[in-house]
Design an enzyme around this catalytic site. Structure first.
Site, PDB file in Angstrom:
ATOM      1  N   HIS A 140       0.820  -1.228   0.000  1.00  0.00           N
ATOM      2  CA  HIS A 140       0.000   0.000   0.000  1.00  0.00           C
ATOM      3  C   HIS A 140       0.853   1.277   0.000  1.00  0.00           C
ATOM      4  CE1 HIS A 140       1.083   0.850   4.181  1.00  0.00           C
ATOM      5  NE2 HIS A 140       1.133  -0.470   4.289  1.00  0.00           N
ATOM      6  N   HIS A 149      12.180   2.073 -13.126  1.00  0.00           N
ATOM      7  CA  HIS A 149      11.906   0.682 -13.505  1.00  0.00           C
ATOM      8  C   HIS A 149      11.988  -0.203 -12.266  1.00  0.00           C
ATOM      9  CE1 HIS A 149      13.383  -3.102 -15.893  1.00  0.00           C
ATOM     10  NE2 HIS A 149      12.187  -3.271 -15.342  1.00  0.00           N
TER      11      HIS A 149
HETATM   12  O1  JB2 Z   1      16.453   5.483 -30.023  1.00  0.00           O
HETATM   13  C1  JB2 Z   1      16.036   4.370 -30.332  1.00  0.00           C
HETATM   14  C2  JB2 Z   1      16.674   3.174 -29.915  1.00  0.00           C
HETATM   15  N1  JB2 Z   1      17.786   2.919 -29.165  1.00  0.00           N
HETATM   16  C3  JB2 Z   1      17.911   1.570 -29.099  1.00  0.00           C
HETATM   17  N2  JB2 Z   1      14.901   4.233 -31.089  1.00  0.00           N
HETATM   18  C4  JB2 Z   1      14.408   3.013 -31.452  1.00  0.00           C
HETATM   19  N3  JB2 Z   1      13.278   2.959 -32.182  1.00  0.00           N
HETATM   20  N4  JB2 Z   1      15.001   1.839 -31.086  1.00  0.00           N
HETATM   21  C5  JB2 Z   1      16.123   1.945 -30.324  1.00  0.00           C
HETATM   22  N5  JB2 Z   1      16.898   0.998 -29.791  1.00  0.00           N
HETATM   23  C6  JB2 Z   1      16.644  -0.426 -29.978  1.00  0.00           C
HETATM   24  O2  JB2 Z   1      15.899  -0.902 -28.876  1.00  0.00           O
HETATM   25  C7  JB2 Z   1      17.906  -1.273 -29.999  1.00  0.00           C
HETATM   26  O3  JB2 Z   1      18.475  -1.264 -31.293  1.00  0.00           O
HETATM   27  C8  JB2 Z   1      17.355  -2.637 -29.612  1.00  0.00           C
HETATM   28  O4  JB2 Z   1      16.871  -3.346 -30.731  1.00  0.00           O
HETATM   29  C9  JB2 Z   1      16.177  -2.285 -28.700  1.00  0.00           C
HETATM   30  C10 JB2 Z   1      16.520  -2.536 -27.231  1.00  0.00           C
HETATM   31  O5  JB2 Z   1      16.468  -3.927 -27.079  1.00  0.00           O
HETATM   32  P1  JB2 Z   1      17.368  -4.709 -26.012  1.00  0.00           P
HETATM   33  O6  JB2 Z   1      17.100  -6.161 -26.235  1.00  0.00           O
HETATM   34  O7  JB2 Z   1      18.743  -4.207 -26.050  1.00  0.00           O
HETATM   35  O8  JB2 Z   1      16.787  -4.335 -24.589  1.00  0.00           O
HETATM   36  P2  JB2 Z   1      15.315  -3.971 -24.161  1.00  0.00           P
HETATM   37  O9  JB2 Z   1      15.317  -2.527 -23.919  1.00  0.00           O
HETATM   38  O10 JB2 Z   1      14.309  -4.545 -25.082  1.00  0.00           O
HETATM   39  O11 JB2 Z   1      15.118  -4.763 -22.784  1.00  0.00           O
HETATM   40  C11 JB2 Z   1      16.000  -4.562 -21.723  1.00  0.00           C
HETATM   41  O12 JB2 Z   1      15.246  -4.142 -20.601  1.00  0.00           O
HETATM   42  C12 JB2 Z   1      14.241  -5.067 -20.216  1.00  0.00           C
HETATM   43  C13 JB2 Z   1      13.461  -4.481 -19.075  1.00  0.00           C
HETATM   44  C14 JB2 Z   1      16.676  -5.892 -21.514  1.00  0.00           C
HETATM   45  O13 JB2 Z   1      17.667  -5.763 -20.541  1.00  0.00           O
HETATM   46  C15 JB2 Z   1      15.654  -6.911 -21.076  1.00  0.00           C
HETATM   47  O14 JB2 Z   1      16.278  -8.132 -20.755  1.00  0.00           O
HETATM   48  C16 JB2 Z   1      14.870  -6.410 -19.874  1.00  0.00           C
HETATM   49  N6  JB2 Z   1      13.867  -7.389 -19.482  1.00  0.00           N
END
Ligand code: JB2
Length: 212
Positions: A140, A149
């Site tokens: 609560h 996050h």
């Molecule tokens: O400025 C951007 C940008 N910067 C990075 N614009 C857009 N449209 N895309 C962007 N990206 C892209 O986001 C990267 O190229 C990559 O494809 C994606 C981030 O994916 P990543 O697998 O590196 O992490 P995530 O952010 O999806 O997830 C993280 O955080 C989650 C909470 C990971 O650590 C996960 O394991 C975690 N569960």
């Protein structure tokens, strides 16, 4: 009228969001991705339609955005993305997984993402662009600052306050009444029994500040 959404980022967090959005029967136009090598491909069968500039093909009143950028450390990239598109006039959709439990009087600000199995008890206030990730528990009256996050499995007891752009690591535990500042990082599995100041990096059982 519920608008279709465009997701920003095509990584793991975006994949989790797509699964929730499909259960919620939200229309997903596509994914924006900075890595050009991914353009023309798909993420969970959703087309990767271009980079962030491509959003200009849609007027702010035609769509809502979903922030698919997660964070493992401090969520600055996620925050920058949110602020960039807000400045362009776009609105971010909230995503609340149907298997989460969010009590009636909980305040969810813009773009809040509540993932599967999370529990948020009465009196909580969740700021813009916050992620309450898979299975996290807020008891609560917790107050979570914008862009913060709360990672999977984290447990916050009652009346925990966390500032903006902080990261509480996977399975961390924070006891009741603790105050954590802005831009603070709590390590995975830590147990926080004392207040943590802004800009700290605290890890361990009990958690200790490791930034000297
Ligand atoms: O400025 C951007 C940008 N910067 C990075 N614009 C857009 N449209 N895309 C962007 N990206 C892209 O986001 C990267 O190229 C990559 O494809 C994606 C981030 O994916 P990543 O697998 O590196 O992490 P995530 O952010 O999806 O997830 C993280 O955080 C989650 C909470 C990971 O650590 C996960 O394991 C975690 N569960």
């Amino acid at each position: 009228m519920v608008r279709p959404v465009i997701i920003i980022g095509s990584g793991g967090h975006a994949k989790v969001l797509i699964a929730a959005l499909l259960i919620l029967r939200r229309e997903i136009i596509g994914v924006l991705e900075a890595d050009r090598d991914k353009h023309g491909g798909f993420l969970s069968k959703i087309p990767i339609i271009g980079d962030d500039e491509s959003v200009k093909n849609y007027k702010p009143k035609e769509i809502e955005l979903v922030n698919g950028i997660g964070s493992v450390g401090l969520p600055y990239k996620r925050m920058e993305i949110y602020q960039k598109f807000k400045k362009m006039g776009y609105r971010f959709a909230g995503v609340v997984h149907p298997s989460s439990i969010v009590m009636g009087d909980v305040q969810l600000d813009e773009g809040v993402q509540i993932m599967a199995g999370a529990i948020i008890q009465p009196g909580c206030r969740i700021g813009d662009n916050v992620i309450i990730n898979t299975g996290a528990i807020l008891d609560h009256d917790c107050i979570i600052g914008e862009h913060t996050h709360i990672a999977p499995g984290a447990v916050l007891s009652g009346s925990v306050h966390i500032g903006a752009a902080s990261h509480v690591g996977t399975s961390a535990t924070i006891i009741q009444g603790i105050k954590i500042g802005k831009n603070a990082l709590i390590g995975a599995g830590s147990v926080v029994i004392n207040n943590i100041s802004t800009g700290s990096k605290a890890v361990g059982v009990p958690a200790r500040n490791i930034i000297k």
